[in-house]
Design a protein around this motif. Structure first.
Motif, PDB file in Angstrom:
ATOM      1  N   GLY A 143       0.533  -1.197  -0.152  1.00  0.00           N
ATOM      2  CA  GLY A 143       0.290   0.010   0.190  1.00  0.00           C
ATOM      3  C   GLY A 143       0.898   1.528   0.262  1.00  0.00           C
ATOM      4  N   ARG A 144       0.246   2.334  -0.502  1.00  0.00           N
ATOM      5  CA  ARG A 144       0.766   3.720  -0.294  1.00  0.00           C
ATOM      6  C   ARG A 144       1.164   4.351   1.048  1.00  0.00           C
ATOM      7  N   SER A 145       2.469   4.884   1.390  1.00  0.00           N
ATOM      8  CA  SER A 145       3.173   5.160   2.523  1.00  0.00           C
ATOM      9  C   SER A 145       1.779   5.964   3.109  1.00  0.00           C
ATOM     10  N   ASN A 146       1.708   5.187   4.563  1.00  0.00           N
ATOM     11  CA  ASN A 146       0.965   5.971   5.371  1.00  0.00           C
ATOM     12  C   ASN A 146      -0.406   5.638   5.141  1.00  0.00           C
ATOM     13  N   VAL A 147      -0.812   4.589   4.757  1.00  0.00           N
ATOM     14  CA  VAL A 147      -2.173   3.812   4.483  1.00  0.00           C
ATOM     15  C   VAL A 147      -2.687   3.486   5.384  1.00  0.00           C
ATOM     16  N   GLY A 148      -1.813   2.825   5.924  1.00  0.00           N
ATOM     17  CA  GLY A 148      -1.591   2.297   7.404  1.00  0.00           C
ATOM     18  C   GLY A 148      -1.577   0.711   7.679  1.00  0.00           C
ATOM     19  N   LYS A 149      -0.632   0.280   6.608  1.00  0.00           N
ATOM     20  CA  LYS A 149       0.084  -0.648   6.994  1.00  0.00           C
ATOM     21  C   LYS A 149       0.872  -1.565   7.775  1.00  0.00           C
ATOM     22  N   SER A 150       1.857  -0.729   8.687  1.00  0.00           N
ATOM     23  CA  SER A 150       2.484  -1.054   9.671  1.00  0.00           C
ATOM     24  C   SER A 150       1.025  -1.319  10.771  1.00  0.00           C
ATOM     25  N   SER A 151       0.565  -0.773  10.755  1.00  0.00           N
ATOM     26  CA  SER A 151      -0.773  -0.588  12.169  1.00  0.00           C
ATOM     27  C   SER A 151      -2.026  -1.653  11.700  1.00  0.00           C
ATOM     28  N   LEU A 152      -1.956  -1.916  10.559  1.00  0.00           N
ATOM     29  CA  LEU A 152      -2.757  -3.654  10.367  1.00  0.00           C
ATOM     30  C   LEU A 152      -2.341  -4.775  10.615  1.00  0.00           C
ATOM     31  N   SER A 211      10.436  -2.188   7.639  1.00  0.00           N
ATOM     32  CA  SER A 211      10.610  -1.521   6.462  1.00  0.00           C
ATOM     33  C   SER A 211      10.907  -0.084   6.765  1.00  0.00           C
ATOM     34  N   LYS A 212      10.666   0.558   8.053  1.00  0.00           N
ATOM     35  CA  LYS A 212      10.336   2.003   8.179  1.00  0.00           C
ATOM     36  C   LYS A 212      11.591   2.648   8.592  1.00  0.00           C
ATOM     37  N   LYS A 213      12.418   1.561   9.137  1.00  0.00           N
ATOM     38  CA  LYS A 213      13.966   2.055   9.124  1.00  0.00           C
ATOM     39  C   LYS A 213      15.113   2.507   8.369  1.00  0.00           C
ATOM     40  N   THR A 222      -8.459   0.261   4.662  1.00  0.00           N
ATOM     41  CA  THR A 222      -7.870   0.598   6.435  1.00  0.00           C
ATOM     42  C   THR A 222      -9.161   2.038   6.378  1.00  0.00           C
ATOM     43  N   LYS A 223      -9.014   2.055   7.821  1.00  0.00           N
ATOM     44  CA  LYS A 223      -9.230   3.861   8.829  1.00  0.00           C
ATOM     45  C   LYS A 223     -11.075   3.736   8.214  1.00  0.00           C
ATOM     46  N   CYS A 224     -11.266   2.753   8.203  1.00  0.00           N
ATOM     47  CA  CYS A 224     -12.822   3.058   8.070  1.00  0.00           C
ATOM     48  C   CYS A 224     -13.488   2.455   9.280  1.00  0.00           C
ATOM     49  N   ASP A 225     -13.034   3.032  10.445  1.00  0.00           N
ATOM     50  CA  ASP A 225     -13.223   3.898  11.819  1.00  0.00           C
ATOM     51  C   ASP A 225     -13.511   5.565  11.080  1.00  0.00           C
ATOM     52  N   LYS A 226     -13.092   5.762  10.246  1.00  0.00           N
ATOM     53  CA  LYS A 226     -13.093   7.550  10.757  1.00  0.00           C
ATOM     54  C   LYS A 226     -14.184   7.678   9.789  1.00  0.00           C
ATOM     55  N   LEU A 227     -15.395   8.081  10.657  1.00  0.00           N
ATOM     56  CA  LEU A 227     -16.592   7.734   9.997  1.00  0.00           C
ATOM     57  C   LEU A 227     -17.148   9.417   9.512  1.00  0.00           C
ATOM     58  N   THR A 232     -11.687  -2.090   7.061  1.00  0.00           N
ATOM     59  CA  THR A 232     -10.667  -2.834   8.397  1.00  0.00           C
ATOM     60  C   THR A 232     -10.486  -1.234   9.144  1.00  0.00           C
ATOM     61  N   SER A 233     -10.408  -0.869  10.807  1.00  0.00           N
ATOM     62  CA  SER A 233     -10.140  -0.584  10.979  1.00  0.00           C
ATOM     63  C   SER A 233      -8.962  -0.550  12.217  1.00  0.00           C
ATOM     64  N   SER A 234      -7.950  -0.190  12.640  1.00  0.00           N
ATOM     65  CA  SER A 234      -6.655  -0.799  13.273  1.00  0.00           C
ATOM     66  C   SER A 234      -6.585  -0.328  14.642  1.00  0.00           C
ATOM     67  N   VAL A 235      -7.742   0.479  14.718  1.00  0.00           N
ATOM     68  CA  VAL A 235      -8.334   1.726  16.185  1.00  0.00           C
ATOM     69  C   VAL A 235      -9.715   0.713  16.692  1.00  0.00           C
ATOM     70  N   THR A 236      -9.984   0.233  16.132  1.00  0.00           N
ATOM     71  CA  THR A 236     -11.350  -0.509  16.593  1.00  0.00           C
ATOM     72  C   THR A 236     -11.932  -1.662  16.404  1.00  0.00           C
TER      73      THR A 236
HETATM   74  P1  GDP Z   1       2.050   2.848   7.378  1.00  0.00           P
HETATM   75  O1  GDP Z   1       3.021   4.365   6.708  1.00  0.00           O
HETATM   76  O2  GDP Z   1       1.215   2.366   6.190  1.00  0.00           O
HETATM   77  O3  GDP Z   1       2.896   1.622   8.031  1.00  0.00           O
HETATM   78  O4  GDP Z   1       0.918   3.523   7.506  1.00  0.00           O
HETATM   79  P2  GDP Z   1       1.117   3.886   9.004  1.00  0.00           P
HETATM   80  O5  GDP Z   1       0.662   1.996  10.137  1.00  0.00           O
HETATM   81  O6  GDP Z   1       2.597   3.916  10.581  1.00  0.00           O
HETATM   82  O7  GDP Z   1       0.217   4.373   9.794  1.00  0.00           O
HETATM   83  C1  GDP Z   1      -0.156   5.974   8.958  1.00  0.00           C
HETATM   84  C2  GDP Z   1      -1.040   6.834  10.531  1.00  0.00           C
HETATM   85  O8  GDP Z   1      -2.300   6.065  10.089  1.00  0.00           O
HETATM   86  C3  GDP Z   1      -0.609   6.560  11.724  1.00  0.00           C
HETATM   87  O9  GDP Z   1      -0.310   7.959  11.938  1.00  0.00           O
HETATM   88  C4  GDP Z   1      -2.041   5.945  12.324  1.00  0.00           C
HETATM   89  O10 GDP Z   1      -2.085   5.929  13.297  1.00  0.00           O
HETATM   90  C5  GDP Z   1      -2.825   6.346  11.088  1.00  0.00           C
HETATM   91  N1  GDP Z   1      -3.749   4.819  11.217  1.00  0.00           N
HETATM   92  C6  GDP Z   1      -3.547   3.821  10.376  1.00  0.00           C
HETATM   93  N2  GDP Z   1      -4.282   2.608  11.071  1.00  0.00           N
HETATM   94  C7  GDP Z   1      -5.074   3.652  11.264  1.00  0.00           C
HETATM   95  C8  GDP Z   1      -7.327   3.588  11.513  1.00  0.00           C
HETATM   96  O11 GDP Z   1      -7.237   2.261  11.233  1.00  0.00           O
HETATM   97  N3  GDP Z   1      -8.039   4.585  11.609  1.00  0.00           N
HETATM   98  C9  GDP Z   1      -7.357   4.721  11.351  1.00  0.00           C
HETATM   99  N4  GDP Z   1      -7.815   6.305  12.634  1.00  0.00           N
HETATM  100  N5  GDP Z   1      -5.553   5.666  12.094  1.00  0.00           N
HETATM  101  C10 GDP Z   1      -5.135   5.127  11.228  1.00  0.00           C
END
Ligand code: GDP
Length: 304
Positions: A131-140, A154-156, A243-248, A280-284
């Protein structure tokens, strides 16, 4: 709403009900348990015929045609037999007989590889996460394995162009691929990414599917569409993981379900059968268990 009505409406938002996070309704839990009970460690004696010989004898019904076009109907399921209870909430994914044990008990980092040919050489199945940078890959990834900071390699700095293998339950891999840059990245940066990962996608025999992560809190991005189309053109199986489907209530723009619908419409014309997709949502924790169950059915079928 009945499956038939949902399909006939051809409105993708209908698949987005129930609202997020989806209530774990009694009927869903029942069907979920039933699926596992029926399928764990119990494999059909032979691979199901994906060409659906039954359908060849008689014309495919309208219901089955819609099911095949809009839903992800896995091997072992006749589109005629799909019911509402078989569809994972917040997705177009039908659960079939290959779904089985899906929870992650242990995960270990195995290695970082600079080229596809340096990747682990055993025959274990793997899923690449992209996925694109910042998409929430690490969080997922961290949410899936329920550990913090598993996916940080991968972030180092200086390690961004590596393919990172994580062994799950000693039986399959999650593969963390480099993010493909910000939407405004130059064409040169995009080409670099594609030449690096191209070898991996095209030559990795044990790749079961790519999980292509798409940020549902923003409108469809050209770079994501390009990536989806490239994978599609090269017949790489993929699942769209929104990703980030909690952001209603995004402060501006559309809601996640609207962005998801727009994305689907933009790619729909490129596919005869719509790829699997899931919210999905990594938050909820939305979609976590469902995604793992989906991976189990892909894996178990591949393992045959
Ligand atoms: P990566 O660069 O794809 O690995 O993205 P990260 O996992 O580092 O997440 C990028 C930003 O999005 C961070 O500020 C996370 O806290 C935020 N984020 C990731 N997943 C979610 C999610 O499911 N919901 C919300 N609201 N924010 C998220």
């Amino acid at each position: 709403m009945l499956l038939r009505n949902r399909l006939l409406s051809l409105n993708l938002t209908s698949f987005l009900s129930p609202p997020f996070p989806p209530p774990k309704s009694a009927s869903f839990l029942f069907s979920f348990d039933k699926t596992i009970a029926h399928s764990t460690h119990k494999r059909p004696e032979s691979k199901p015929d994906m060409s659906a010989s039954r359908a060849a004898k008689q014309p495919m019904s309208e219901r089955a045609r819609f099911a095949k076009t809009v839903l992800f109907v896995p091997p072992g399921v006749d589109p005629e037999d799909v019911t509402d209870e078989m569809i994972l909430p917040g997705s177009n994914i039908v659960v079939g007989p290959y779904a089985g044990h899906s929870q992650i008990k242990e995960v270990e980092f195995v290695k970082s590889s600079g080229r596809a040919k340096d990747c682990p050489k055993d025959d274990r199945p793997e899923f690449a996460i992209l996925g694109r940078s910042n998409v929430g890959k690490s969080s997922l990834i961290n949410a899936l394995v329920r550990k913090k900071e598993v996916a940080l390699t991968s972030k180092k700095p200086g390690k961004t162009q590596l393919i990172n293998h994580f062994l799950v339950n000693k039986s399959w891999y999650i593969v963390d691929l480099p993010g493909y840059g910000f939407a405004r990245a130059s064409d040169a940066a995009r080409t670099d990414w594609s030449s690096f990962t191209k070898g991996y996608f095209l030559n990795r025999d044990t790749l079961v599917a790519v999980l292509l992560l798409i940020d549902a809190s923003v409108p469809p991005q050209r770079i994501d569409l390009d990536c989806a189309n490239w994978l599609g053109r090269n017949n790489i199986p993929m699942t769209f993981v929104f990703t980030k489907c909690d952001k209603l209530k995004a402060s501006k723009g559309k809601r996640p379900d609207e962005n998801i619908r727009d994305f689907q419409e933009l790619i729909r014309e490129n596919y005869k059968q719509h790829p699997a997709w899931i919210m999905t949502s990594s938050v909820t924790g939305l979609g976590r268990d469902e995604l793992l169950l989906h991976l189990s059915q892909l894996r178990n079928y591949w393992d045959q």
